[in-house]
Design a protein around this motif. Structure first.
Motif, short mmCIF file in Angstrom:
data_model
loop_
_atom_site.label_atom_id
_atom_site.label_comp_id
_atom_site.label_asym_id
_atom_site.label_seq_id
_atom_site.Cartn_x
_atom_site.Cartn_y
_atom_site.Cartn_z
N THR A 134 -10.76 4.68 5.10
CA THR A 134 -11.39 5.75 5.87
C THR A 134 -10.28 6.63 6.43
O THR A 134 -9.34 6.12 7.06
N PHE A 135 -10.39 7.92 6.20
CA PHE A 135 -9.33 8.82 6.65
C PHE A 135 -9.84 10.25 6.66
O PHE A 135 -10.78 10.61 5.97
N ARG A 136 -9.20 11.04 7.47
CA ARG A 136 -9.30 12.49 7.38
C ARG A 136 -7.93 13.07 7.07
O ARG A 136 -7.80 14.02 6.32
N PHE A 137 -6.92 12.43 7.67
CA PHE A 137 -5.54 12.82 7.43
C PHE A 137 -4.76 11.60 6.96
O PHE A 137 -5.04 10.47 7.37
N ILE A 138 -3.77 11.84 6.12
CA ILE A 138 -2.87 10.77 5.68
C ILE A 138 -1.43 11.22 5.86
O ILE A 138 -1.06 12.32 5.42
N ARG A 139 -0.65 10.38 6.52
CA ARG A 139 0.79 10.64 6.61
C ARG A 139 1.48 9.80 5.55
O ARG A 139 1.35 8.57 5.52
N LEU A 140 2.20 10.46 4.68
CA LEU A 140 2.92 9.82 3.59
C LEU A 140 4.40 9.75 3.99
O LEU A 140 5.03 10.79 4.25
N HIS A 141 4.93 8.55 4.07
CA HIS A 141 6.33 8.35 4.46
C HIS A 141 7.04 7.63 3.32
O HIS A 141 6.71 6.47 3.00
N ILE A 142 7.99 8.32 2.69
CA ILE A 142 8.67 7.79 1.51
C ILE A 142 10.15 7.60 1.83
O ILE A 142 10.82 8.52 2.33
N ILE A 143 10.65 6.42 1.56
CA ILE A 143 12.08 6.15 1.68
C ILE A 143 12.54 5.64 0.32
O ILE A 143 12.13 4.54 -0.11
N THR A 144 13.35 6.42 -0.37
CA THR A 144 13.78 6.00 -1.70
C THR A 144 14.95 5.03 -1.61
O THR A 144 15.70 5.01 -0.63
N GLY A 145 15.10 4.23 -2.67
CA GLY A 145 16.21 3.27 -2.74
C GLY A 145 17.36 3.87 -3.51
O GLY A 145 17.69 5.06 -3.39
N GLN A 146 17.96 3.04 -4.35
CA GLN A 146 19.14 3.47 -5.09
C GLN A 146 18.79 4.20 -6.37
O GLN A 146 19.69 4.61 -7.12
N GLU A 147 17.50 4.40 -6.61
CA GLU A 147 17.06 5.07 -7.84
C GLU A 147 16.11 6.20 -7.47
O GLU A 147 15.27 6.04 -6.59
N PRO A 148 16.23 7.36 -8.09
CA PRO A 148 15.30 8.47 -7.80
C PRO A 148 13.85 8.06 -8.09
O PRO A 148 13.58 7.26 -8.98
N LEU A 149 12.95 8.63 -7.32
CA LEU A 149 11.52 8.34 -7.46
C LEU A 149 10.78 9.62 -7.82
O LEU A 149 11.01 10.67 -7.20
#
Length: 771
Positions: free
Chosen positions: A339-354
């Motif tokens: 259930t959502f109206r808003f979503i916060r997307l938090h991405i932390i990449t590792g040693q390889e590009p995503l």
């Protein structure tokens, strides 16, 4: 011997004591090589606790619908459209919750027998058969990559959120190219192990339609908190126009907008990016700093104010496995809808590009078909209708729900109103019938019902059992099903007997509950601000009885009498009416203050609008006194006011006393929701924990049933009363869906007179409006 044969139930042979203590997912697969033209193919399927069925990599259905320890449901699915020539793979993902209700979803029962049930076959034109039933030919594997987490330490009724890790060993497990040679053979249960007298062996066919699923995209970008891309880049991404590649060891924070409160299955696709961590925070609204009320609810103003507010909610975390490619991306899809109206997307990449390939969702819910339409002289009501219709939809899945974000539990008070709203806009009673059956099965030894059910935990609000009686009455008026009424009358008797046993020598209902978590029963009435410290109960209930529970008992007796009359049980109806009159006399004698208003408790000089409302509805006071008392609470806000939850009953009293024009001031509650950019109805003005509470969809009843005046005059809607109530409006028109067909109504005030025109289906008698 029959009891030694396979039961069509299977489970994982490596299941151990540790697995039993936490929610776990188990995968099952069966491959079939079909070399002939298929004539028919169907299967029956169920699971303890949940299943998701896939055929050749495509999602087909999820289930079963919610049962309990007395009844378990199975689904019948025609799988022929999804089969192909050659190798076909039937794949099932089963989520099993522990038996301890505190370690899993409160609204989903589980039994001592974890398992998958499949029974079915494929028949070819030549007569060849392929058996689909669950047995040792099925392969299985535990999924160790998903950990289910509590949404809160204090109160976690869902436990659906996840910490998940991308597992290359399971990549493509639903397809025919996957190698399952290292998987275990499923362990069959023999008939002796699966009792057909109790769940899950006592299987019953599904009674409600499957939930719909509709492909959706996010509507926009709310904020780019931290990103190497612009807001336009992100907008192009959510619209499927581009992918986004993030360098190694970087951080991205973006907030997305679904455009409205939503229940849906989120699906995100990745390429490469091993070691990246992606967090999804689901929120109903932007909230302000600070808290309000004893439960420390965040302060809420403009729900879309991302400049002055911040998002707060629950999270999923996914650790990317890095095995996805542009042709076959790695996919993360949480097991249960979000259930959502808003979503916060938090991405932390590792040693390889995503590379983020796509992110979208499938809207889901009960397939409600809204066919009622109403327009009025007040244009502001159109926005309230829109918000309310969405609220009802989001609070309907496999049961009616109080709120989709926090609990997803079917509370009786909430559901009674939601059912009426459903009848008024769609004339659909399938989910209502299941609700009534669910609640009847929750009855305790003392006669009361669990206040919300299905629910693995005991939770009793005595007054809520009366709302169940009203539900049965409502069904009688709309559908006139005598068999259904007869099935529920024993439960009604036991509820009323509970209140009868708890009458004081003076004749009113004694102290039968108290504050939540402090007494065995919770005497909740409404989330009025003045009652927050006593958990929604009038403070009079701390030390003694509350008048509202006597009034509810009277109301239940009065409706039970009408049900008995419908069944031609006149003596029984007379007894109910006699008891109601005795309790009314006791309330008049012991609960009336010097100002002629009903007190919140016998002899307690505290007053609320609620008692005056139910005094009118139960005829405990005469019309003149009731009208005066109600008017006093409208004009003098020192009296505790009805909130969103109780406005349905307030509006009934306003209608009955000829004060319906005052609804204009109460619609301000909903106009404020619209002004604050709510897309669904809040739980209460002073207790806005939930942004989506089904009882708030009040206008779905008011406009068709009161403003247009279309209501059943006799059980089963064979006779209809069309009696528009203008209130403060000057004209209205529309179409009302009823169990006997569409009814068109149009009216307009001309020189103080209401000119009404209508059309009804053939053979439907219209009774004159009451004088």
């Amino acid at each position: 011997m029959e009891y030694l044969k396979d039961s069509n139930w299977v489970w994982c042979p490596s299941w151990n004591s540790e697995d039993k203590e936490k929610p776990r997912i188990v995968f099952f697969r069966k491959s079939i090589d079909i070399d002939e033209k298929i004539k028919e193919a169907a299967l029956h399927i169920s699971a303890d606790t949940r299943y998701k069925l896939y055929i050749n990599g495509k999602f087909i259905e999820a289930g079963p619908s919610r049962g309990d320890l007395q009844i378990w449901f199975y689904d019948t699915i025609d799988i022929m459209p999804y089969l192909k020539d050659g190798i076909n793979v039937i794949a099932v993902s089963v989520l099993r919750y522990p038996q301890d209700p505190e370690k899993g979803n409160h609204g989903m029962f589980r039994t001592p027998v974890p398992g998958l049930y499949v029974k079915g076959e494929i028949r070819t034109v030549s007569g060849k058969q392929f058996v689909l039933s669950a047995d040792a030919s099925w392969k299985c594997k535990k999924d160790d990559s998903v950990l289910f987490i509590r949404e809160e330490e204090r109160f976690a009724p869902l436990i659906i959120h996840e910490n998940a890790i991308g597992n290359p060993e399971l990549f493509g497990w639903k397809t025919d190219t996957y190698d399952d040679s290292l998987w275990d053979a499923a362990r069959p249960y023999i008939n002796k192990q699966i009792s057909k007298a109790i769940s899950p062996g006592n299987l019953y066919p599904r009674t409600i339609p499957f939930m719909y699923r509709k492909e959706r995209q996010f509507s926009g970008v709310m904020d780019v908190k931290k990103s190497g891309y612009t807001g336009q880049d992100w907008a192009d991404f959510i619209n499927g126009k581009k992918t986004l590649k993030f360098p190694a060891e970087t951080e991205e924070i973006i907030e997305l907008d679904a455009g409205e409160e939503m229940t849906g299955y989120l699906k995100t696709e990745f390429c490469h990016g091993k070691g990246s961590k992606v967090q999804f925070l689901y929120s109903e609204a932007y909230v302000q700093n600070g808290f309000t009320g004893p439960e420390k609810i965040p302060v809420k103003k403009d729900r879309a104010d991302n400049m002055n507010g911040h998002l707060q909610g629950y999270e999923d975390t996914y650790s990317v496995g890095g095995f996805g490619s542009p042709d076959m991306p790695e996919t993360y899809e949480p097991y249960w809808f979000r259930t959502f109206r808003f979503i916060r997307l938090h991405i932390i990449t590792g040693q390889e590009p995503l590379t983020l390939c796509s992110m979208h969702y499938e809207e889901t819910g009960y397939p409600l078909q809204v066919q009622t339409e109403v327009t009025t002289s007040d244009n502001t009501l159109a926005d309230i209708w829109d918000v309310s219709e969405r609220t009802l939809r989001r609070c309907m899945h496999e049961s009616y729900e109080d709120c989709p974000f926090y609990e997803q539990l079917q509370y009786i008070m909430d559901a009674r109103q939601q059912i009426l709203y459903t009848y008024a806009v769609s004339a659909d009673d399938r989910l209502a019938r299941k609700c009534l059956d669910d609640l009847k099965r929750s009855q305790r030894y003392d006669g009361l019902l669990n206040c919300c059910y299905p629910n693995c935990n005991p939770n009793v609000i005595p007054g809520f059992s009366v709302y169940y009686i009203l539900m049965v009455y409502d069904h009688m008026m709309y559908f006139g099903d005598k068999k259904l009424i007869e099935e529920h009358m024993p439960a009604i008797h036991q509820i009323l007997n509970f209140f009868d046993r708890n009458l004081t020598p003076q004749g009113y209902v004694g102290k039968i509950g108290g504050m939540n978590m402090e007494t065995p029963f919770w005497s909740f009435i409404d989330w009025a601000e003045e009652w927050n410290d006593t958990t929604g109960m009038p403070p009079a209930g701390v030390n003694g009885p509350i008048t509202m529970e006597s009034l509810l008992y009277i109301y239940g007796l009065q409706h039970a009498a009408k049900l008995a009359l419908f069944l031609d049980r006149r003596e029984e109806a007379h007894r109910f009416s006699e008891k109601a009159e005795k309790v009314r006399n006791a309330v008049r004698t012991y609960c009336t203050g010097k100002n002629s208003m009903l007190q919140d408790g016998p002899g307690v000089e505290e007053y609320s609008q609620h008692c005056q409302v139910f005094a009118v509805l139960t005829d405990t006071v005469d019309t003149i006194t009731g009208t005066g008392n109600l008017l006093e609470t409208i004009k003098n806000k020192k009296y505790t006011q009805c909130t969103v939850a109780m406005c349905f009953y307030l509006f009934r009293a306003l209608e009955k006393t000829g004060l319906y024009q005052y609804t204009n001031q109460y619609w301000e509650i909903w106009r404020n929701m619209v002004r604050n950019h709510c897309t669904t109805c809040v739980e209460a003005e002073a207790y806005a924990r939930s942004e989506c509470h089904g009882w708030g969809a009040l206008i779905l009843y008011e406009l068709p049933c009161v403003t247009l005046g279309v209501r059943p005059a006799k059980p089963g809607f064979r006779k209809v009363r069309i009696a528009p109530t203008a209130g403060y409006l000057t004209h209205a028109s529309g179409k009302v869906k009823t169990p006997v067909g569409d009814i068109q109504v149009s009216w307009k005030l001309e020189h103080g007179n209401c000119k009404v025109e209508y059309t009804v289906p053939e053979d439907i008698e219209v009774l004159p409006a009451p004088v």
